[in-house]
Design an enzyme around this catalytic site. Structure first.
Site, PDB file in Angstrom:
ATOM      1  N   TYR A   1     -63.598  37.761  -9.443  1.00  0.00           N
ATOM      2  CA  TYR A   1     -62.808  38.876  -9.955  1.00  0.00           C
ATOM      3  C   TYR A   1     -63.774  39.916 -10.517  1.00  0.00           C
ATOM      4  CZ  TYR A   1     -58.427  36.250  -9.659  1.00  0.00           C
ATOM      5  OH  TYR A   1     -57.329  35.556  -9.220  1.00  0.00           O
TER       6      TYR A   1
ATOM      7  N   HIS B   1     -58.540  40.314  -1.727  1.00  0.00           N
ATOM      8  CA  HIS B   1     -57.252  39.626  -1.795  1.00  0.00           C
ATOM      9  C   HIS B   1     -56.200  40.443  -2.534  1.00  0.00           C
ATOM     10  CE1 HIS B   1     -54.291  36.861  -3.684  1.00  0.00           C
ATOM     11  NE2 HIS B   1     -54.288  36.371  -2.469  1.00  0.00           N
TER      12      HIS B   1
ATOM     13  N   HIS C   1     -45.869  36.853  -6.780  1.00  0.00           N
ATOM     14  CA  HIS C   1     -47.238  36.395  -6.534  1.00  0.00           C
ATOM     15  C   HIS C   1     -47.439  34.929  -6.894  1.00  0.00           C
ATOM     16  CE1 HIS C   1     -51.583  36.708  -6.095  1.00  0.00           C
ATOM     17  NE2 HIS C   1     -51.738  36.152  -7.292  1.00  0.00           N
TER      18      HIS C   1
END
Length: 589
Positions: free
Chosen positions: A221, A251, A398
């Site tokens: 990240y 992603h 999600h």
């Protein structure tokens, strides 16, 4: 008998309002006038709009409810004659599914037709469209009607997530004859509609990474604090779209607005405790497989004006499962803005289950459920402004690789009133911000429950909640207006209670016990029920990082079945009874 009744009701067209004005018809007329006045303003049930003809004489507005399985239309045509609308396999009359209606001096007519060829269509034996209103004024005819999204009989065409050819026609009077030039066709994706509005002063700015060498870690990240453009006057961001340079590795993207205290740029790995993690007010988002998103005409994301300088945190999740080396990335988001302000400021509310490793999904589970609870009664505790109800118009759901279904339940007064958003066939490779089909009101005090269902039949080890692609999440990002200074409303299980219920209160031995436990259908079921039964810590986070922590319980979520097609006279009778009762109740309430 049904055919005889239909023949009696219509010779060439169905006439619903005839004869002397009774008390009931007077009541219905007055109610319809009131309803029509309200529809003249913004209708949350009809958020989408397209002109079907180049001259802009034919306008279609629509909204839908995929959960209930219904779609609502309002057709406005610049004529005082008959109007027709339908769906066609190829854009012509042959095989078309059509409705025709109009207003005569003695009442209105409306019916469901189908066309066998380039000739006068035939009235369907089974009437599957329900007329809600039909009126004429100032040279315009407005027809509002509803049908099932699915096909109810062989004479109706199903509406799918693919574009469909819409056809229209109209006359200058109520004599339904060949329409010559007053006809046309337009292809529109009704259920996955993506409007594109370009205000005259539209401009954009990009917030991206800058020649970042993607690490070889499987999950990484990256966060970048960026100073946005400065505007002396308030602007509205009305559209955001992804700029993806490595489609196989990027992603998802998240963009957060920083609070006023953040004035320094930063770039590095997210969630390390180094960078400004207090930038948590959602602005834009994108998931793999998704595309651009445009806000409804009534709302936009505010930027500039009294807010002064704006700093943003761009979060990019790289999913580098093959540990690819040397890839350079400049991915990010493009944000379009305008000085033509909308009626409302929009916002994004994160809901669901707090992302943390304290809970686990067992291996060999066919349909394991986790839950995240948002109790909106606690939102006012983190606000500096006056609290108010809000309107949800879109969502992005999600999970990671084990996710199979995601549902967002809506509760009021202890009872489930709706499913706010649902994906019964969740696909990790296709995550998009999708319109709900209609705008849904959430009153402060309502509860929102995010339920995720996972399949781990092919896994032999526990799947923990966490950031990695092989970990799991359960989130729903809700797009709404008017905006509030709140970033998230989520929950997390009381782990002390969980360990006690699982007869292993010792925190030191908890991970070992969970990892070595013999997981079978019985133990999986017991764990799932315990996880749902225990107290939840309900956490509401304000945009300035003021936080409310309360205790809550997970309510029971029910899946509402889609509306079923009814056939023949029963369908028409029930529709009319329902409409009459509804209007009467509105009048006398």
């Amino acid at each position: 008998m049904c055919a005889a009744l239909l023949k009696h009701l219509r010779k060439r067209k169905t006439v619903f309002l005839k004869g002397n004005m009774s008390l009931l018809s007077l009541v219905l007329s007055l109610v319809l006038i009131s309803v029509q006045l309200s529809w003249a303003q913004e209708d949350p049930l009809l958020p989408f709009s397209e002109h079907l003809d180049p001259e802009q004489k034919v306008r279609l507005k629509w909204g839908f409810d995929e959960i209930q399985g219904t779609i609502l239309f309002e057709l406005t045509v610049n004529t005082s004659g008959w109007i027709g609308f339908g769906f066609s396999p190829n854009g012509g009359m042959t095989g078309a599914d059509i409705v025709i209606g109009g207003v005569e001096p003695n009442g209105s007519y409306f019916a469901d037709w189908h066309a066998a060829g380039n000739s006068m269509p035939v009235v369907d034996q089974q009437q599957n469209y329900k007329l809600l209103s039909l009126n004429q004024s100032d040279g315009k005819t407005v027809m509002k009607f509803q049908r099932s999204i699915e096909s109810c009989d062989e004479d109706d065409l199903p509406i799918t997530s693919l574009p469909i050819k819409l056809i229209y026609a109209y006359g200058l009077n109520d004599d339904i004859t060949y329409h010559d030039t007053r006809r046309g066709t337009k292809e529109v994706n009704l259920l996955r509609y993506k409007p594109r509005i370009s205000p005259p002063d539209s401009q954009y700015f990009d917030l991206t990474t800058d020649n970042l060498t993607i690490p070889t870690e499987k999950t990484y990240y990256h966060c970048k604090i960026i100073k946005g453009p400065t505007f002396s006057q308030k602007q509205h961001i009305y559209r955001f779209e992804p700029l993806i340079r490595n489609v196989d590795l990027v992603h998802h993207l998240l963009l957060f607005r920083c609070p006023p205290g953040v004035t320094d740029v930063y770039e590095g790995q997210c969630y390390t405790g180094v960078q400004k993690e207090e930038c948590m007010e959602g602005v834009a988002l994108w998931g793999v497989g998704g595309g651009a998103f445009e806000f409804p005409a009534v709302a936009g994301l505010p930027i500039g004006g009294n807010n002064g300088e704006s700093f943003y945190r761009l979060e990019v999740h790289y999913n580098n499962q093959n540990n690819t080396e040397g890839r350079v990335d400049n991915s990010g988001l493009r944000l379009y803005y305008t000085s033509e302000l909308r009626q409302y400021d929009a916002g994004i509310l994160g809901t669901g289950l707090v992302v943390a490793p304290g809970y686990a999904i067992p291996p060999r589970a066919k349909g394991f459920m986790t839950y995240g609870l948002c109790d909106t009664a606690y939102i006012p505790q983190v606000l500096s402004e006056t609290p108010q109800d809000f309107q949800v118009f879109a969502a992005m759901l999600h999970t990671h690789l084990a996710g199979r279904k995601v549902r967002v339940g809506h509760f009021r007064g202890g009872k489930q009133i709706d499913l706010l958003a649902v994906d019964e066939n969740y696909n990790f490779e296709y995550q998009d911000v999708t319109n709900l089909g209609k705008t849904k009101t959430v009153k402060l005090g309502d509860k929102l429950l995010v339920q995720c269902i996972y399949n781990t039949e092919n896994r032999t080890k526990l799947t923990w909640g966490g950031l990695s692609t092989t970990d799991e999440m359960c989130l729903a990002f809700l797009l709404y207006y008017p905006a509030m200074s709140v970033s998230g409303c989520m929950s997390f299980p009381n782990l002390t209670a969980l360990r006690t219920e699982m007869e292993n209160p010792d925190e030191t031995n908890w991970l070992t016990m969970m990892s070595t436990k013999a997981w079978d259908d019985a133990s999986i079921s017991q764990y799932q029920q315990t996880l749902k039964r225990i107290d939840q810590f309900v956490i509401v986070a304000g945009s300035n990082n003021n936080i409310s922590r309360k205790i809550g319980k997970i309510p029971d979520l029910k899946v509402v079945p889609p509306a079923l097609c009814r056939s023949g006279c029963a369908s028409q009778s029930l529709a009319w009874i329902s409409l009459l009762l509804s209007l009467a109740l509105q009048w006398f309430s």
